[in-house]
Design an enzyme around this catalytic site. Structure first.
Site, PDB file in Angstrom:
ATOM      1  N   GLU A   1     -15.462  -9.178 -27.597  1.00 31.54           N
ATOM      2  CA  GLU A   1     -14.117  -8.787 -28.055  1.00 31.54           C
ATOM      3  C   GLU A   1     -13.366 -10.065 -28.407  1.00 31.54           C
ATOM      4  O   GLU A   1     -13.138 -10.915 -27.547  1.00 31.54           O
ATOM      5  CB  GLU A   1     -13.385  -8.038 -26.927  1.00 31.54           C
TER       6      GLU A   1
ATOM      7  N   ARG B   1      -5.135 -13.138 -31.134  1.00 29.52           N
ATOM      8  CA  ARG B   1      -4.081 -13.985 -30.557  1.00 29.52           C
ATOM      9  C   ARG B   1      -4.080 -15.366 -31.169  1.00 29.52           C
ATOM     10  O   ARG B   1      -3.246 -16.200 -30.814  1.00 29.52           O
ATOM     11  CB  ARG B   1      -4.314 -14.165 -29.046  1.00 29.52           C
TER      12      ARG B   1
ATOM     13  N   LYS C   1      -8.698   1.135 -21.369  1.00 31.28           N
ATOM     14  CA  LYS C   1      -8.562  -0.188 -20.775  1.00 31.28           C
ATOM     15  C   LYS C   1      -7.548  -0.086 -19.645  1.00 31.28           C
ATOM     16  O   LYS C   1      -6.514   0.574 -19.789  1.00 31.28           O
ATOM     17  CB  LYS C   1      -8.081  -1.162 -21.856  1.00 31.28           C
TER      18      LYS C   1
HETATM   19  C1  3PG Z   1      -7.211  -9.191 -21.926  1.00 26.28           C
HETATM   20  O1  3PG Z   1      -6.615  -9.213 -22.979  1.00 26.28           O
HETATM   21  O2  3PG Z   1      -8.019  -8.302 -21.668  1.00 26.28           O
HETATM   22  C2  3PG Z   1      -6.903 -10.182 -20.883  1.00 26.28           C
HETATM   23  O3  3PG Z   1      -6.071 -11.178 -21.363  1.00 26.28           O
HETATM   24  C3  3PG Z   1      -8.108 -10.788 -20.262  1.00 26.28           C
HETATM   25  O4  3PG Z   1      -7.655 -11.184 -19.028  1.00 26.28           O
HETATM   26  P1  3PG Z   1      -8.204 -12.479 -18.303  1.00 26.28           P
HETATM   27  O5  3PG Z   1      -7.843 -13.651 -19.187  1.00 26.28           O
HETATM   28  O6  3PG Z   1      -7.511 -12.506 -16.972  1.00 26.28           O
HETATM   29  O7  3PG Z   1      -9.697 -12.335 -18.185  1.00 26.28           O
END
Ligand code: 3PG
Length: 207
Positions: free
Chosen positions: A40, A44, A128
């Site tokens: 994924e 960003r 999610k």
């Molecule tokens: C996401 O978008 O799923 C999260 O930012 C991932 O979270 P993490 O950086 O704590 O793994």
């Protein structure tokens, strides 16, 4: 469109904040070699879309999706880039419509029972759960599992090698996602061997 079928069997999903599109293909290859078949790429960074396009073209064995969707127009962009699924930290009617218009398997986000029921009404069996650790973590997921047995989750946000296995053991966790597999530092230094090793460790969690 529900994404359960597409992701079936892929229980650990690297959530990538892609620093540079140039590393997208070698990064996807390193993850694949490490045993992870889904990636994924979050919308960003400026390079995210280009990275998705490169992976879709050059590493067809990798199922590439786009994350952090928050505007309906982004569905057209990611479909054109070749993304095969989309993930959002939340959801809205316009996002559902855009996902359906583009026939894009979509994993919308929820963090409360009402949001989860609303998504279920829209046909989303896989959701999610974000931000997982801050929103209540495993105790919360266990609690909602009783009244919402039809819903499966992809927890993300605060998943680490230390708690990943505990999440994966839960009946209502289909898969987990996290950025720990592709740390910014290793992307910047181009240390693909280290990323491959982390992927091997992450893939070994899939039982
Ligand atoms: C996401 O978008 O799923 C999260 O930012 C991932 O979270 P993490 O950086 O704590 O793994």
């Amino acid at each position: 469109m529900d994404a359960s079928k597409l992701l079936a069997g892929s229980r650990v999903v690297p959530v990538v904040v892609l620093a540079n599109a140039d590393i997208a293909v070698p990064l996807a290859e390193a993850l694949l070699e490490g045993g992870l078949g889904v990636i994924e790429v979050t919308l960003r960074t400026d390079d995210a879309l280009q990275g998705i396009e490169k992976i879709a073209k050059s590493v067809p064995e990798m199922i590439v999706g786009a994350g952090s969707l928050r505007r309906p127009e982004q569905f057209a962009d990611i479909a054109a880039a070749g993304a095969r699924f989309a993930v959002s930290p939340g959801s809205s009617l316009r996002l559902h419509t855009a996902a359906n218009d583009h026939k894009m398997p979509f994993i919308p986000g929820a963090a409360t029972p009402s949001e989860m029921i609303a998504l279920f009404e829209h046909g989303y069996q896989l959701q999610k759960f974000f931000p997982a650790e801050l929103a209540g973590g495993r105790p919360f997921l266990k609690a909602v599992g009783a009244p919402l047995p039809e819903v499966s989750f992809m927890p993300t946000g605060g998943i680490t090698p230390d708690n990943a296995m505990d999440y994966l053991k839960m009946d209502n966790v289909a898969c987990i996602g996290g950025s720990w597999i592709t740390p910014a530092k290793l992307q910047t230094s181009g240390d693909l061997d280290a990323i491959r090793q982390i992927a091997v460790g992450a893939a070994s969690l899939m039982v």
